[in-house]
Motif scaffolding. Sequence first.
Motif, mmCIF file in Angstrom:
data_model
loop_
_atom_site.group_PDB
_atom_site.id
_atom_site.type_symbol
_atom_site.label_atom_id
_atom_site.label_comp_id
_atom_site.label_asym_id
_atom_site.label_seq_id
_atom_site.Cartn_x
_atom_site.Cartn_y
_atom_site.Cartn_z
ATOM 1 N N ALA A 128 0.842 -1.202 0.000
ATOM 2 C CA ALA A 128 0.000 0.000 0.000
ATOM 3 C C ALA A 128 0.873 1.246 0.000
ATOM 4 O O ALA A 128 1.957 1.263 0.602
ATOM 5 C CB ALA A 128 -0.916 0.010 1.223
ATOM 6 N N PHE A 129 0.396 2.275 -0.697
ATOM 7 C CA PHE A 129 1.121 3.546 -0.698
ATOM 8 C C PHE A 129 1.131 4.141 0.704
ATOM 9 O O PHE A 129 0.120 4.118 1.406
ATOM 10 C CB PHE A 129 0.461 4.523 -1.676
ATOM 11 N N LYS A 130 2.294 4.679 1.089
ATOM 12 C CA LYS A 130 2.439 5.258 2.426
ATOM 13 C C LYS A 130 2.797 6.741 2.361
ATOM 14 O O LYS A 130 2.184 7.570 3.028
ATOM 15 C CB LYS A 130 3.527 4.498 3.190
ATOM 16 N N SER A 131 3.800 7.098 1.544
ATOM 17 C CA SER A 131 4.272 8.489 1.505
ATOM 18 C C SER A 131 5.109 8.703 0.264
ATOM 19 O O SER A 131 5.466 7.756 -0.450
ATOM 20 C CB SER A 131 5.118 8.789 2.756
ATOM 21 N N LEU A 132 5.417 9.967 0.010
ATOM 22 C CA LEU A 132 6.389 10.289 -1.035
ATOM 23 C C LEU A 132 7.415 11.243 -0.465
ATOM 24 O O LEU A 132 7.155 11.960 0.509
ATOM 25 C CB LEU A 132 5.703 10.853 -2.284
ATOM 26 N N SER A 133 8.569 11.255 -1.098
ATOM 27 C CA SER A 133 9.654 12.106 -0.617
ATOM 28 C C SER A 133 10.136 13.040 -1.717
ATOM 29 O O SER A 133 10.255 12.637 -2.882
ATOM 30 C CB SER A 133 10.833 11.251 -0.135
ATOM 31 N N THR A 134 10.372 14.291 -1.349
ATOM 32 C CA THR A 134 11.095 15.228 -2.193
ATOM 33 C C THR A 134 12.495 15.362 -1.592
ATOM 34 O O THR A 134 12.824 14.691 -0.617
ATOM 35 C CB THR A 134 10.394 16.597 -2.228
ATOM 36 N N ARG A 135 13.288 16.235 -2.138
ATOM 37 C CA ARG A 135 14.634 16.414 -1.578
ATOM 38 C C ARG A 135 14.576 17.034 -0.184
ATOM 39 O O ARG A 135 15.503 16.909 0.603
ATOM 40 C CB ARG A 135 15.478 17.281 -2.504
ATOM 41 N N GLU A 136 13.462 17.716 0.106
ATOM 42 C CA GLU A 136 13.370 18.444 1.376
ATOM 43 C C GLU A 136 12.628 17.681 2.468
ATOM 44 O O GLU A 136 12.939 17.811 3.646
ATOM 45 C CB GLU A 136 12.659 19.798 1.174
ATOM 46 N N LYS A 137 11.647 16.855 2.066
ATOM 47 C CA LYS A 137 10.715 16.383 3.092
ATOM 48 C C LYS A 137 9.986 15.115 2.645
ATOM 49 O O LYS A 137 9.882 14.840 1.443
ATOM 50 C CB LYS A 137 9.708 17.508 3.373
ATOM 51 N N GLU A 138 9.441 14.381 3.611
ATOM 52 C CA GLU A 138 8.569 13.242 3.330
ATOM 53 C C GLU A 138 7.126 13.655 3.610
ATOM 54 O O GLU A 138 6.839 14.304 4.623
ATOM 55 C CB GLU A 138 8.938 12.041 4.210
ATOM 56 N N TYR A 139 6.222 13.310 2.703
ATOM 57 C CA TYR A 139 4.809 13.674 2.824
ATOM 58 C C TYR A 139 3.968 12.399 2.878
ATOM 59 O O TYR A 139 4.103 11.518 2.021
ATOM 60 C CB TYR A 139 4.361 14.520 1.626
ATOM 61 N N PHE A 140 3.089 12.309 3.856
ATOM 62 C CA PHE A 140 2.258 11.117 4.040
ATOM 63 C C PHE A 140 0.862 11.338 3.465
ATOM 64 O O PHE A 140 0.337 12.451 3.493
ATOM 65 C CB PHE A 140 2.168 10.770 5.528
ATOM 66 N N GLY A 141 0.257 10.276 2.964
ATOM 67 C CA GLY A 141 -1.093 10.366 2.421
ATOM 68 C C GLY A 141 -1.672 8.994 2.179
ATOM 69 O O GLY A 141 -0.974 7.974 2.255
ATOM 70 N N ASP A 142 -2.964 8.954 1.877
ATOM 71 C CA ASP A 142 -3.646 7.683 1.645
ATOM 72 C C ASP A 142 -3.474 7.190 0.210
ATOM 73 O O ASP A 142 -3.586 5.997 -0.055
ATOM 74 C CB ASP A 142 -5.148 7.832 1.927
ATOM 75 N N SER A 143 -3.246 8.123 -0.696
ATOM 76 C CA SER A 143 -3.164 7.717 -2.101
ATOM 77 C C SER A 143 -2.277 8.678 -2.886
ATOM 78 O O SER A 143 -2.044 9.819 -2.458
ATOM 79 C CB SER A 143 -4.560 7.662 -2.734
ATOM 80 N N CYS A 144 -1.810 8.196 -4.029
ATOM 81 C CA CYS A 144 -0.921 8.991 -4.880
ATOM 82 C C CYS A 144 -1.298 8.773 -6.338
ATOM 83 O O CYS A 144 -1.440 7.626 -6.782
ATOM 84 C CB CYS A 144 0.530 8.567 -4.637
ATOM 85 N N ILE A 145 -1.482 9.852 -7.059
ATOM 86 C CA ILE A 145 -1.762 9.774 -8.501
ATOM 87 C C ILE A 145 -0.518 10.236 -9.242
ATOM 88 O O ILE A 145 -0.060 11.365 -9.068
ATOM 89 C CB ILE A 145 -2.952 10.668 -8.898
ATOM 90 N N ILE A 146 0.019 9.356 -10.075
ATOM 91 C CA ILE A 146 1.187 9.702 -10.891
ATOM 92 C C ILE A 146 0.689 10.173 -12.254
ATOM 93 O O ILE A 146 0.088 9.410 -13.011
ATOM 94 C CB ILE A 146 2.136 8.503 -11.041
ATOM 95 N N ALA A 147 0.910 11.445 -12.543
ATOM 96 C CA ALA A 147 0.480 12.051 -13.810
ATOM 97 C C ALA A 147 1.643 12.857 -14.372
ATOM 98 O O ALA A 147 1.552 14.063 -14.564
ATOM 99 C CB ALA A 147 -0.753 12.929 -13.591
#
Length: 402
Positions: A128-147
């Motif tokens: 299951a998707f948990k979070s995404l990371s940029t160079r600065e920070k990790e962001y948590f969420g229930d879902s992620c749409i890759i567009a």
Amino acid sequence: MIAGISAAREGAAVTIFEKNEKLGKKLFITGKGRCNLTNGCESEAFFEQVISNKKFMYSSFYSFDNFQVMAFFESLGLSLKEERGERVFPASDRSSDVIKALERELRKQNVKILLGSEVTSLNYQEDAFKSLSTREKEYFGDSCIIATGGCSYESTGSTGDGYKFAKERGLKVVSPRPALVGLEVRDPWVPLLQGLSLKNVKGTFLAKGKVLYQEFGEMLFTHYGISGPIVLSGSSACSKALSGQELTFSLDLKPALSEEQLDKRILREFEAGLNKQFKNVITALFPAKFVPVLLSEGPIRGDQVVNEITKEMRQELVTYIKNVKMTVTRPRPFKEAIITAGGVDVKELNPSTLETKKITGLYFAGEVIDVDALTGGFNLQIAWSTGYQAGISAAKGEENGI
């Protein structure tokens, strides 16, 4: 943007991560800056224009079809107009007005927009998707749409990121290919015609004698080979075949005439100049730039006196005019391609939601998916439909979406 709006309208808290300094950079250049945002055709005609995986598009398209897209933009205060081929544009002819309308609605729906934020990794908890990371920070969420788009026009941010994220989780990606793009041709006489535009001709693409695609319309000769509407469409229809072999492009210069009618037309010219040389008679039938090629590549010498040309020689000429052959070696590179064919294999996705079958909360939308179409607003319609479907699906039953 459309995924963000549709998710937010369902009540989800949405954040858009945009690695560019502004939204809609690729949208800005579509339709030569005018943004051909959809097509006013009936649904059956829409699917006829989809090259790859049209059945996969049924659910997304009927959830948010071209007429709903037009109504959506008009509801945002964007006036539209329809032109030749039922192509729909903003009445202002400015793609920037499309982007502004979307930005206004994003703000209205309280969508958080993080510009200059490149996503470096996606993180999961089991399947299951948990979070995404940029160079600065990790962001948590229930879902992620890759567009993230494809590989075309890299300067707009389409650098294949979505394919990387998909492969990292073991999802199959159909090899990306440049599509709606000019084609390189091996024949040395073709560059001599650089800049020559032909109208009302018929082009046929063949592989080992088998017809792959055929279209009537306009084409253009370039320094590298051929381009223009019928060639761009052919490059998409034949993109898979082009990735592994050379193709034959057969050009019918006079498709409105049968061989018999063309022979009679040529005979009239010959009868009016019986004692002239062939090169001085044939100019009435072809653009001036093409005549030297006809004389060097065709079956009749330029200095041949017309009254010495036999019926058999004339038939050879008719055959040549109806079947000018070129050898297509490869498509031009991604940086010149309008769209990317290939992408995340549709078998990895639920067509009703755009969610991956293997990972809960991970969605794909737009050009990153292995779905593409011909020119005329159809590829942007695919983007709107899949973005809308992914946004709605990601938001349903979720507290937070990304």
